[in-house]
Motif scaffolding. Structure first.
Motif, PDB file in Angstrom:
ATOM      1  N   ASP A 376      11.489  15.222   4.704  1.00 49.31           N
ATOM      2  CA  ASP A 376      11.543  14.126   5.683  1.00 49.31           C
ATOM      3  C   ASP A 376      10.115  13.720   6.010  1.00 49.31           C
ATOM      4  N   PHE A 377       9.879  12.411   6.083  1.00 43.01           N
ATOM      5  CA  PHE A 377       8.507  11.930   6.263  1.00 43.01           C
ATOM      6  C   PHE A 377       8.464  10.912   7.394  1.00 43.01           C
ATOM      7  N   ASP A 378       7.983  11.349   8.546  1.00 39.98           N
ATOM      8  CA  ASP A 378       7.841  10.459   9.706  1.00 39.98           C
ATOM      9  C   ASP A 378       6.561   9.645   9.521  1.00 39.98           C
ATOM     10  N   PHE A 379       6.731   8.457   8.985  1.00 42.23           N
ATOM     11  CA  PHE A 379       5.592   7.642   8.589  1.00 42.23           C
ATOM     12  C   PHE A 379       4.677   7.321   9.780  1.00 42.23           C
ATOM     13  N   ASN A 380       5.278   6.872  10.874  1.00 43.75           N
ATOM     14  CA  ASN A 380       4.471   6.475  12.044  1.00 43.75           C
ATOM     15  C   ASN A 380       3.679   7.656  12.613  1.00 43.75           C
TER      16      ASN A 380
END
Length: 634
Positions: A376-380
């Motif tokens: 999972d990649f929380d971009f912000n």
């Protein structure tokens, strides 16, 4: 009547084929490899779906986007044609069942992503499925010299070699001559027939405006031209802001981007397709695979980074072949930013390695680990934590994809997963103790075969319909069953994910093909200069400019773009123009017959009068009825 035409009329309800469609279909049925280069709205899917219906066995369609696959599969199933999509949201057992069914020709079409072709499970079944046709959609993705290169496409040729000798058709809407040659080479097509439709869309009037107030110009266009509309923006924030501004003027509008959850996106899309919403303000996440013929205007609030993107998006206007308008708005600062973004698009290799290191640190992946895993990649959170430019990070992620290190998907959708983790006796006792949960338990067991022994994708909307309740209640009950240990419940995911294709490398040794990288950067600069040149054209026909870029060297001018219309106007004496306008306005209430108009303007030749009328009609200022009566519509 030919059998292909009968199928077209039976399933698509079209009276006749569009240009080149029948020739392409016949070529495929004759067993020949084909490349079909048809503009957006040119009916590419019909060219392979009709052969897929006629040929025995299964047609394999390679497509890059889950949303695009889903739209086409749904459309085929609604026609009574057996089709299925294999996508990243499916569990191994579900994929295995689809492939098992396919060995018995249960489907006429299997849609899948190029990444799926490489899975051991898919390859295990490859030789047992009676494939009769291979289709590569969005075929330009195979060329690293194109604007949308996807390295997974390069591995399609390996699958093609494993299949028995079956015809291959590669279709695309936007490929330059360089990319077209590369498609043939990369796929190893055998003496393919190449079909190229003209890139001139005679019913679309292209215009570009350097505008100080873009929103005012958008409102002016929407007030002048009635009907369905798309407004493209480069940022999600801008989408919402512009949609709200349009709503304030009493025009029905909504916004759409990849950051919204899937259900909401589908609701917004359906509302627009059904004309409940007139204007959709969106990023380029909207429009792919949507066949809405009556779009009258496509407005670009922001300038796209290349002509391929612009042509594909603008081409969603006027698919019913009636007059439509494609308008590009720009300011000098937009052109400056586009040039500056070229450096962010292709940053120095040193910067790529720094961002790669930051990603590995953020996801806590040690050197030598990560291959085959999803994160999972929380971009912000990532760009805020490392104080990085968001555009730079998006582009580095894309470069790492193209170099074969990762896959990044910001629109990943993994459905809810459920499997029962109890025995029948315990379940029976539980249903007696908790009767309110019995309908959901029964719905799960009856609707999803194998759910008692395997983790299966379930859809809350379907369950809500079966149980005659709402979505919130189904979600709450699934959680209750999980808490009681009756099921294993993994809620759906719509968060961006990074899939590491290779083990994490030490950043200083990250492998990047520098020669290919610099060549792609050079071609990107050329594409960027082309879209700037298009936006700032002031003498030559816009349709002609687009056509020549894609290798269509016809010198025919369209006559309806803003430049052609201005050239026509300057070729006519202003006094003559004013005289005709005055006569039309004075008869605005009841209209005027063309013969009477010509009688009242005897000093102007009929040819010039028709030139003026054609100009005014293209500008949407007059309406000419079948009885040759003219009404001023301003």
């Amino acid at each position: 009547m030919s059998s292909t035409l009968q199928i077209l009329q039976q399933y698509w309800k079209h009276a006749a084929f569009r240009p080149l469609q029948e020739e392409i279909i016949q070529s495929v049925l004759q067993g020949k490899d084909c490349i079909a280069l048809l503009p957006t709205g040119g009916g590419k899917s019909v060219c392979y779906q009709i052969p897929g219906i006629i040929l025995p066995g299964v047609s394999l369609v390679i497509s890059p986007l889950i949303a695009l696959m889903k739209d086409q599969v749904d459309a085929l199933n609604q026609k009574g044609i057996a089709a299925v999509a294999i996508h990243s949201g499916m569990q191994k057992e579900e994929v295995k069942q689809v492939l098992l069914d396919a060995t018995e020709s249960a489907y006429q079409f299997i849609y899948c992503s190029p990444e799926r072709l490489e899975s051991p499970l898919f390859n295990e079944f490859l030789s047992h499925i009676p494939f009769s046709l291979l289709i590569i959609d969005e075929a330009h993705c195979i060329s690293q010299w194109g604007y949308d290169f996807r390295p997974s496409y390069c591995r399609i040729a390996e699958t093609k070699r494993k299949l028995r000798a079956i015809p291959t058709i590669a279709v695309t809407a936007s490929a330059t001559p360089l990319v077209l040659t590369d498609i043939q080479l990369q796929l190893g097509l055998h003496e393919p027939r190449v079909f190229k439709q003209s890139f001139i869309r005679p019913n679309i009037s292209y215009s570009c405006f350097g505008s100080e107030s873009k929103i005012n110009k958008i409102l002016e266009i929407l007030q002048k031209v009635p009907g369905s509309s798309i407004v493209y923006c480069n940022s999600r924030k801008q989408c919402k802001k512009i949609a709200e501004a349009i709503l304030l003027q009493g025009i029905s509008a909504d916004f759409y981007h990849a950051g919204l959850n899937q259900l909401l996106r589908e609701q917004k899309q359906q509302s627009w397709i059904q004309n409940k919403t007139r204007v959709m303000v969106c990023t380029n996440a909207f429009g792919m695979g949507i066949d809405k013929p009556d779009v009258r205007t496509v407005i670009h609030h922001d300038i796209p980074e290349c002509l391929e993107n612009y042509y594909q998006e603008a081409g969603r206007a006027g698919r019913d072949e009636k007059r439509a308008y494609a308008i590009l708005l720009w300011q000098q600062k937009d052109l400056n930013e586009l040039e500056q973004n070229g450096e962010k698009k292709f940053p120095p290799i040193r910067i790529i390695k720094e961002v790669y290191q930051a990603i590995a640190d953020f996801l806590q992946i040690a050197v030598g680990n990560g291959e085959g895993l999803y994160y999972d990649f929380d971009f912000n959170h990532f760009v805020t934590h490392f104080k990085l430019d968001p555009l730079l990070v998006v582009n580095v992620l894309r470069i790492l994809e193209q170099e074969g290190h990762i896959q990044f998907n910001e629109q990943i959708f993994l459905p809810t997963q459920v499997n029962f983790c109890t025995d029948n006796e315990t379940l029976d006792q539980f249903e007696i103790m908790y009767p309110s949960l019995e309908p959901l338990i029964k719905a799960l067991l009856r609707s999803y075969a194998g759910i008692f022994h395997n983790r299966i994708s379930v859809y809350e909307q379907t369950l809500a319909r079966i149980c005659r309740t709402d979505l919130a209640n189904i979600t709450m009950q699934l959680k209750q069953l999980h808490t009681h240990g009756i099921i294993e419940y993994l809620p759906k995911k719509e968060t961006p994910q990074i899939h590491f294709l290779l083990n994490r490398a030490p950043a200083q040794f990250l492998n990047i093909n520098q020669d290919h990288y610099l060549e792609r950067k050079k071609l990107h600069t050329q594409r960027m200069n082309t879209i700037i040149q298009y936006a700032t054209l002031n003498k030559s026909c816009r349709s002609n400019f687009i056509g020549q870029y894609f290798g269509d060297n016809s010198s025919i001018v369209c006559g309806v773009c803003d430049i052609c219309l201005e050239n026509k106007r300057t070729a006519i004496a202003d006094t003559h123009f004013s005289q005709i306008e005055s006569l039309l306005k004075s008869n605005a209430s009841k209209g005027i017959n063309t013969e009477i108009l010509m009688g009242e303007a005897k000093n102007i030749s009929p040819k010039k009068i028709w030139t003026i009328l054609n100009f005014l009609q293209a500008e949407n200022k007059i309406t000419i009825t079948e009885e040759k009566r003219i009404f001023w519509s301003k």
